[in-house]
Design an enzyme around this catalytic site. Structure first.
Site, short mmCIF file in Angstrom:
data_model
loop_
_atom_site.label_atom_id
_atom_site.label_comp_id
_atom_site.label_asym_id
_atom_site.label_seq_id
_atom_site.Cartn_x
_atom_site.Cartn_y
_atom_site.Cartn_z
N SER A 115 5.57 4.85 8.96
CA SER A 115 4.94 4.61 7.66
C SER A 115 5.92 4.96 6.55
CB SER A 115 3.68 5.46 7.51
OG SER A 115 3.27 5.40 6.15
N ASN A 156 5.07 5.67 3.58
CA ASN A 156 4.35 6.37 2.51
C ASN A 156 4.26 7.88 2.64
OD1 ASN A 156 3.82 3.94 1.16
ND2 ASN A 156 2.21 3.48 2.63
N THR A 157 4.83 8.43 3.70
CA THR A 157 4.94 9.88 3.82
C THR A 157 6.43 10.18 3.74
OG1 THR A 157 2.94 10.04 5.16
CG2 THR A 157 4.50 11.87 5.34
N THR A 183 5.01 -4.41 14.20
CA THR A 183 5.66 -3.36 13.41
C THR A 183 4.72 -2.81 12.34
OG1 THR A 183 6.43 -4.83 11.65
CG2 THR A 183 7.90 -4.56 13.54
N ASN A 184 5.22 -1.77 11.68
CA ASN A 184 4.53 -1.23 10.50
C ASN A 184 4.89 -2.10 9.28
OD1 ASN A 184 3.22 0.67 8.74
ND2 ASN A 184 3.61 2.23 10.30
N ASN A 201 0.84 -1.20 0.00
CA ASN A 201 0.00 0.00 0.00
C ASN A 201 0.87 1.25 0.00
OD1 ASN A 201 -0.55 1.94 2.48
ND2 ASN A 201 0.09 -0.03 3.35
N LYS A 212 4.97 3.49 17.25
CA LYS A 212 4.94 2.39 16.28
C LYS A 212 6.21 2.41 15.45
CE LYS A 212 2.00 0.14 12.89
NZ LYS A 212 0.66 0.08 12.35
N MET A 224 -0.79 4.37 0.50
CA MET A 224 -1.92 5.27 0.75
C MET A 224 -1.48 6.62 1.29
SD MET A 224 -5.19 3.20 1.38
CE MET A 224 -5.48 3.43 3.09
N PHE A 268 -1.33 9.25 4.48
CA PHE A 268 -2.38 9.47 5.48
C PHE A 268 -3.51 10.30 4.87
CE2 PHE A 268 1.52 9.49 8.35
CZ PHE A 268 1.48 8.12 8.51
#
Ligand SMILES: Cc1cc2nc3c(=O)[nH]c(=O)nc-3n(C[C@H](O)[C@H](O)[C@H](O)COP(=O)(O)O)c2cc1C
Length: 302
Positions: free
Chosen positions: A77, A79-80, A187-188, A8, A159, A10, A12
């Protein structure tokens, strides 16, 4: 797909902390609040520069503070852009300090509001007056607020990414005492990819984003075991990564997790998975002659 993975990217994508706070307040007012604890995961906005990250996290925390029973600082994450650099000890320290400051002023505000109300005649409550007053709650037997002062301090967990080195994780653990980290979520998703010669899979693994599901399971368990050993089981761990059945959940618990979380497993197996896992835990407790899940936590971490 047969590998049962998700990749993914995505980010946030959400309407923002204020809008989420509003929606949660409405749920509460409508009597739709669940009876179980509600956790809120905080991430930095993509457009906020890294130097302003602490302020961004603290602002979201402040907006959502009345609505969460516990909070997770998500600095893992993929994704950022550059979010994961906030796992560095110095940057994380700054974020946690800002959140704890915000926590102090929210608690102080709530206490004086409670005092004022007790001296006033009864009046219709505002929505935020229904905010839960959390003393502590139990995660698989671990009192999660035990190190926090009573009344309204909310537990703040961190996290972590599965791609961190064990040394980097140890540095994060050094903040647990000074910054009152109530637990670690491990974990992430991972930015690594499994080895494969299958051209179709290679193409899929070439996609950008964080990978979750079975290939993450062993690494996430290894991190849980490491964290449990390093903290001698004193810091609650929420285990997540590749849990698809009771055996996977048991692996996480015996490695040191007091609670488990599912994402990809729910997508592939459906909502019945939670019930099947609970049943499987009961069976395993009986098999091992254990009365309580507490006895199982970390039993395979020595
Ligand atoms: C579509 C998707 C969205 C996610 N969004 C978030 C998020 O906003 N915050 C977060 O901390 N983790 C997020 N995660 C990570 C999951 O919470 C979990 O840590 C990870 O997927 C590993 O667990 P799993 O193998 O059970 O999926 C997301 C995962 C997926 C698949």
């Amino acid at each position: 797909m047969p590998e049962r993975i998700i990749i993914n990217r995505m980010g946030f994508n959400n309407p923002g902390a204020e809008a989420v706070a509003q929606a949660l307040a409405e749920w509460r007012a409508l009597g739709r609040w669940p009876s179980h604890p509600v956790g809120i995961n905080l991430g930095k906005s993509k457009i906020t520069p890294l130097e302003k990250a602490a302020e961004d996290y603290a602002n979201s925390f402040r907006a959502l503070w009345p609505h969460g029973d516990f909070f997770v600082v998500n600095v893992s994450s993929p994704n950022t852009p550059n979010l994961r650099t906030l796992q560095d000890k110095g940057a994380l320290d700054e974020i946690l300090a800002a959140i704890q400051e915000a926590q102090k002023s929210e608690v102080k505000g709530q206490r004086s509001e409670t005092r004022d109300q007790s001296t006033k005649p009864a009046s219709p409550s505002r929505i935020t007056d229904h905010a839960p007053v959390l003393h502590s709650f139990s995660v698989g037997g671990s009192r999660i607020t035990s190190t926090l002062s009573p009344v309204t301090q909310k537990p703040i967990l961190v996290k972590v990414a599965p791609d961190l080195s064990l040394e980097a994780l140890d540095e994060i653990l050094e903040l647990a005492g000074p910054r009152k980290i109530a637990g670690i979520v491990a974990t992430n998703t991972t930015i690594t990819r499994p080895d494969t010669n299958d051209p179709k899979l290679r193409r899929i693994y070439g996609e950008a984003g964080g990978l979750s599901g079975p290939p993450l399971r062993a690494r996430s368990t290894e991190i849980i075991r490491h964290l449990y050993r390093q903290t001698r089981g004193r810091l609650p761990i929420i285990g997540v990564g590749g849990i698809f059945d009771a055996a996977d959940a048991w692996e996480k618990i015996t490695a040191g997790a007091s609670l488990v979380q599912l994402y990809t497993g729910l997508v592939y197996e459906g909502a019945g998975l939670a019930k099947a896992i609970v049943r499987g835990m009961q069976e395993r407790l009986e098999e091992h002659g254990m009365k309580d899940l507490r006895e199982a936590v970390g039993s395979d971490a020595q």
